[in-house]
Design a protein around this motif. Structure first.
Motif, PDB file in Angstrom:
ATOM      1  N   PHE A 295       0.837  -1.210   0.000  1.00 36.34           N
ATOM      2  CA  PHE A 295       0.000   0.000   0.000  1.00 36.34           C
ATOM      3  C   PHE A 295       0.863   1.247   0.000  1.00 36.34           C
ATOM      4  O   PHE A 295       1.902   1.317   0.632  1.00 36.34           O
ATOM      5  CB  PHE A 295      -0.907   0.026   1.225  1.00 36.34           C
ATOM      6  N   ARG A 296       0.400   2.224  -0.730  1.00 35.95           N
ATOM      7  CA  ARG A 296       0.855   3.606  -0.634  1.00 35.95           C
ATOM      8  C   ARG A 296      -0.331   4.510  -0.922  1.00 35.95           C
ATOM      9  O   ARG A 296      -0.744   5.283  -0.068  1.00 35.95           O
ATOM     10  CB  ARG A 296       2.008   3.889  -1.596  1.00 35.95           C
ATOM     11  N   GLN A 297      -0.909   4.382  -2.107  1.00 36.32           N
ATOM     12  CA  GLN A 297      -2.126   5.126  -2.431  1.00 36.32           C
ATOM     13  C   GLN A 297      -3.261   4.179  -2.799  1.00 36.32           C
ATOM     14  O   GLN A 297      -4.419   4.469  -2.562  1.00 36.32           O
ATOM     15  CB  GLN A 297      -1.862   6.103  -3.574  1.00 36.32           C
ATOM     16  N   THR A 298      -2.910   3.044  -3.405  1.00 35.14           N
ATOM     17  CA  THR A 298      -3.904   2.005  -3.689  1.00 35.14           C
ATOM     18  C   THR A 298      -3.453   0.726  -3.002  1.00 35.14           C
ATOM     19  O   THR A 298      -2.396   0.665  -2.382  1.00 35.14           O
ATOM     20  CB  THR A 298      -4.049   1.762  -5.200  1.00 35.14           C
ATOM     21  N   ASP A 299      -4.289  -0.308  -3.110  1.00 37.76           N
ATOM     22  CA  ASP A 299      -4.048  -1.567  -2.411  1.00 37.76           C
ATOM     23  C   ASP A 299      -3.795  -2.665  -3.443  1.00 37.76           C
ATOM     24  O   ASP A 299      -4.725  -3.350  -3.858  1.00 37.76           O
ATOM     25  CB  ASP A 299      -5.268  -1.907  -1.547  1.00 37.76           C
ATOM     26  N   PRO A 300      -2.548  -2.838  -3.890  1.00 34.12           N
ATOM     27  CA  PRO A 300      -2.282  -3.983  -4.756  1.00 34.12           C
ATOM     28  C   PRO A 300      -2.389  -5.286  -3.958  1.00 34.12           C
ATOM     29  O   PRO A 300      -1.784  -5.426  -2.897  1.00 34.12           O
ATOM     30  CB  PRO A 300      -0.845  -3.749  -5.234  1.00 34.12           C
ATOM     31  N   PHE A 301      -3.169  -6.208  -4.476  1.00 33.85           N
ATOM     32  CA  PHE A 301      -3.366  -7.521  -3.874  1.00 33.85           C
ATOM     33  C   PHE A 301      -2.699  -8.520  -4.820  1.00 33.85           C
ATOM     34  O   PHE A 301      -3.140  -8.704  -5.957  1.00 33.85           O
ATOM     35  CB  PHE A 301      -4.862  -7.797  -3.727  1.00 33.85           C
ATOM     36  N   TYR A 302      -1.616  -9.143  -4.356  1.00 33.73           N
ATOM     37  CA  TYR A 302      -0.826 -10.028  -5.203  1.00 33.73           C
ATOM     38  C   TYR A 302      -1.088 -11.491  -4.844  1.00 33.73           C
ATOM     39  O   TYR A 302      -1.203 -11.844  -3.667  1.00 33.73           O
ATOM     40  CB  TYR A 302       0.670  -9.747  -5.034  1.00 33.73           C
ATOM     41  N   VAL A 303      -1.132 -12.319  -5.867  1.00 31.37           N
ATOM     42  CA  VAL A 303      -1.216 -13.771  -5.688  1.00 31.37           C
ATOM     43  C   VAL A 303       0.099 -14.370  -6.177  1.00 31.37           C
ATOM     44  O   VAL A 303       0.511 -14.150  -7.323  1.00 31.37           O
ATOM     45  CB  VAL A 303      -2.395 -14.377  -6.476  1.00 31.37           C
ATOM     46  N   ILE A 304       0.771 -15.115  -5.293  1.00 32.79           N
ATOM     47  CA  ILE A 304       2.066 -15.711  -5.607  1.00 32.79           C
ATOM     48  C   ILE A 304       1.892 -17.219  -5.755  1.00 32.79           C
ATOM     49  O   ILE A 304       1.313 -17.882  -4.881  1.00 32.79           O
ATOM     50  CB  ILE A 304       3.104 -15.429  -4.501  1.00 32.79           C
ATOM     51  N   ASP A 305       2.377 -17.765  -6.849  1.00 31.31           N
ATOM     52  CA  ASP A 305       2.372 -19.209  -7.091  1.00 31.31           C
ATOM     53  C   ASP A 305       3.647 -19.803  -6.499  1.00 31.31           C
ATOM     54  O   ASP A 305       4.747 -19.550  -6.975  1.00 31.31           O
ATOM     55  CB  ASP A 305       2.299 -19.481  -8.594  1.00 31.31           C
ATOM     56  N   LEU A 306       3.481 -20.610  -5.419  1.00 29.58           N
ATOM     57  CA  LEU A 306       4.612 -21.205  -4.721  1.00 29.58           C
ATOM     58  C   LEU A 306       4.676 -22.716  -4.923  1.00 29.58           C
ATOM     59  O   LEU A 306       5.341 -23.422  -4.156  1.00 29.58           O
ATOM     60  CB  LEU A 306       4.524 -20.879  -3.228  1.00 29.58           C
ATOM     61  N   SER A 307       3.985 -23.204  -5.946  1.00 33.30           N
ATOM     62  CA  SER A 307       3.928 -24.653  -6.158  1.00 33.30           C
ATOM     63  C   SER A 307       5.307 -25.242  -6.454  1.00 33.30           C
ATOM     64  O   SER A 307       5.578 -26.394  -6.107  1.00 33.30           O
ATOM     65  CB  SER A 307       2.956 -24.977  -7.299  1.00 33.30           C
ATOM     66  N   ASP A 308       6.171 -24.461  -7.078  1.00 31.65           N
ATOM     67  CA  ASP A 308       7.559 -24.861  -7.278  1.00 31.65           C
ATOM     68  C   ASP A 308       8.416 -23.972  -6.393  1.00 31.65           C
ATOM     69  O   ASP A 308       8.683 -22.816  -6.733  1.00 31.65           O
ATOM     70  CB  ASP A 308       7.961 -24.704  -8.752  1.00 31.65           C
ATOM     71  N   PRO A 309       8.865 -24.479  -5.237  1.00 30.46           N
ATOM     72  CA  PRO A 309       9.595 -23.616  -4.288  1.00 30.46           C
ATOM     73  C   PRO A 309      10.836 -22.971  -4.898  1.00 30.46           C
ATOM     74  O   PRO A 309      11.232 -21.884  -4.468  1.00 30.46           O
ATOM     75  CB  PRO A 309       9.975 -24.585  -3.169  1.00 30.46           C
ATOM     76  N   ARG A 310      11.423 -23.623  -5.877  1.00 29.32           N
ATOM     77  CA  ARG A 310      12.641 -23.065  -6.478  1.00 29.32           C
ATOM     78  C   ARG A 310      12.354 -22.090  -7.616  1.00 29.32           C
ATOM     79  O   ARG A 310      13.271 -21.447  -8.122  1.00 29.32           O
ATOM     80  CB  ARG A 310      13.537 -24.205  -6.974  1.00 29.32           C
TER      81      ARG A 310
END
Length: 580
Positions: free
Chosen positions: A412-427
């Motif tokens: 957050f700073r002025q808007t609220d970026p909502f991120y989705v991270i794919d962690l299915s491959d840890p590397r």
């Protein structure tokens, strides 16, 4: 020579000149933990290290024979089975509520609502069988039948705690002047306080104690030299992770300023003049000042302006080297099992999560107005094996939640970026999707059917957001609710209560508790007798508790069925976060 000229060319880097009198004692050395941790050999070594561096079965009655309810709310915790301290607890028969005093309330069934007893002590609570554990600012105590049965003094002030398998793990921070640290009844020996073999700046000690919740026996203790900052503990069934920042002061190091200047698109003559300062017998402050003189006497305003973007880019590339946090992995007997480090600092305990043997950590790297956010994946030995970088440039993390093979990050700073991270491959973790909306979320909670609940603020109002993440590449805010007011949930997830059976959750706001369905439909607004309010439930009854009383509501029709007045206490309306 004008200092402001220096600020323009270095883009904020040498604002530390203005603060150099504060930081000069620390200098700017930083060595990670490649060789492990060792204990201090004696009090003199400890003193020298810091000197050279940083500036309930209660009152048995017939009613005791009644069974506890089978369904009742538990503290909202990060890891199932690992309890966390809070000002309110229930065991299905009683409610334990700690503000000013600790009230033990006979709660179930509601027809027998009444005050069982009062303990003249207050703080964060654990309930272990018959024992009420109260953690206050300087001690932890155990009570049975309102009688104190054990008492341990804490070193410094309380950071956080966990309860697992009848053992309490408490983390505290202190700035001891000597070791052993004498706590009247026990000592933390010099050899139990660990530090890196090669020194880093430190201004205190984080201590972790392992205590038997029933007897109060101190079973193990250890400490770590740290710099005070964004620290947190995270616990799983078999491990405890401690993360704390290493405050890198290389921005006050001439060699760093020299390195930045060497990368700028400026005359080689200027670069040579600054490089030659390294050969002179000057103090660090004098070198920095001379560098500023050379820059501002050689470049006009237009040149300084032209170089600003270059400086920002150099800072963005290098600041991960300047701001780092140490990660220590311990077993439940407080033995160190691994040590690592990550760039940046964490927000809170939700910045960490262990899954299939890998640790995921979300961090913010912020330096002189520039900031980025990263997610790192560490192996069992705490080596970084994967990362997603540069989330929310010029913003900082406001919320993190790791769930299975996904991570969710709000910046957050002025808007609220909502991120989705794919962690299915840890590397090879990847940014799967993002969504930008007004406001921000400071707590994320998983709901069924691939939905995430966000709780935060928008335009001065409490905001509830319902995110659909069934398609990770396209997260959608499907609904939101704005509520006038402020909630404790904004700074402690433990104030959030949910009932999976009825698919509702409770949000305390001042002297009210709002009840919403998992579809974010308002179900009821429950009135408290005072503010601040908290809620628990036992079977199909909701109990709204505040410093002056308890109101009980049926969860079938949400009508108030009974209430209880609690005796008043001389207690400030606004109290420390420990007591909250």
């Amino acid at each position: 020579m004008k200092i402001m000229g220096i600020l323009k060319i270095i883009g904020g880097i040498v604002t530390v000149i203005l603060l150099f009198g504060v930081y000069v004692a620390v200098k700017s050395y930083y060595v990670p933990y490649p060789s492990g941790l060792v204990g201090f050999s004696d009090p003199d070594e400890f003193r020298e290290y810091f000197t050279e561096q940083a500036p309930y079965v209660l009152y048995t009655t017939a009613a005791e024979m009644r069974a506890a309810a089978e369904k009742y709310s538990k503290t909202n915790v990060q890891v199932e089975g690992i309890d966390e301290p809070d000002v309110i607890k229930t065991d299905g028969k009683r409610i334990y509520y700690s503000r000013g005093r600790t009230f033990v309330i006979d709660a179930y069934p509601p027809s027998e609502l009444g005050l069982n007893t009062t303990i003249n002590d207050y703080g964060k609570l654990f309930i272990q069988g018959d024992t009420v554990v109260i953690i206050s600012s300087g001690s932890v105590k155990g009570y049975v039948n309102a009688e104190k049965i054990w008492d341990l003094k804490l070193p410094g002030y309380f950071l956080d705690a966990r309860l697992s398998r009848g053992k309490i793990y408490i983390a505290t921070f202190s700035s001891p002047e000597k070791c052993p640290i004498d706590l009247g009844g026990y000592q933390i020996a010099c050899s139990e306080i660990l530090h890196p073999i090669e020194r880093i700046p430190a201004d205190g000690v984080i201590t972790i104690l392992k205590i038997d919740a029933t007897t109060g026996k101190l079973e193990k203790k250890t400490g770590f030299t740290v710099l005070y900052g964004s620290s947190a503990i995270y616990m799983t069934e078999n491990s405890i992770y401690l993360v704390y920042p290493v405050k890198i002061l290389r921005s006050a190091d001439f060699s760093v300023i020299k390195d930045i200047v060497m990368e700028l698109d400026i005359s080689p003559v200027i670069k040579k003049k600054i490089a030659d300062l390294e050969k002179l017998n000057l103090t660090e402050a004098e070198k920095i000042y001379r560098a500023g003189e050379i820059i501002t006497s050689s470049l006009d305003e237009s040149e300084l302006k032209r170089l600003e973007p270059q400086v920002k880019e150099i800072v963005r590339k290098k600041m991960r080297e300047w701001i780092k946090s140490n990660v220590v992995k311990l077993d439940t007997d407080l033995n160190v099992r691994a040590i690592g480090e990550v760039p940046g600092v964490i927000l809170n305990q939700f910045s960490m999560d262990e899954y299939n043997g890998f640790l995921r950590i979300g961090t913010t790297i912020s330096f002189q107005g520039e900031s980025v956010n990263d997610v790192y994946v560490l192996d069992r030995n705490l080596n970084i094996i994967g990362s997603v970088k540069d989330l929310g440039i010029s913003e900082r993390i406001y919320a993190v939640r790791f769930l299975g093979d996904r991570g969710y990050v709000v910046t957050f700073r002025q808007t609220d970026p909502f991120y989705v991270i794919d962690l299915s491959d840890p590397r090879n973790p990847k940014l799967a999707g993002e969504l930008k909306i007004p406001g921000f979320s400071s707590y994320l909670h998983p709901l069924p059917d691939h939905r995430i609940l966000g709780i935060g603020m928008e335009s001065g109002n409490l905001k509830l957001s319902l995110f659909d993440v069934s398609d990770p590449s396209n997260p959608v805010e499907v609904k939101k609710q704005l509520i006038e007011g402020w909630s404790e949930v904004l700074y402690t997830h433990r104030a959030f209560v949910y009932d999976p059976e009825n698919a509702v959750f409770f949000i305390p706001v001042g002297s009210r508790v709002y009840v919403f369905s998992y579809d974010l439909e308002e179900v009821a607004v429950l009135e408290a007798r005072d503010s601040p309010s908290r809620a628990v439930y036992i079977e199909n009854y909701a109990y709204v508790v505040s410093p002056t009383g308890v109101n009980v509501y049926s969860m079938e029709n949400w009508e108030k069925i009974t209430n209880l007045t609690l005796p008043g206490v001389a207690y400030p309306r606004y109290v420390s976060r420990l007591q909250e």
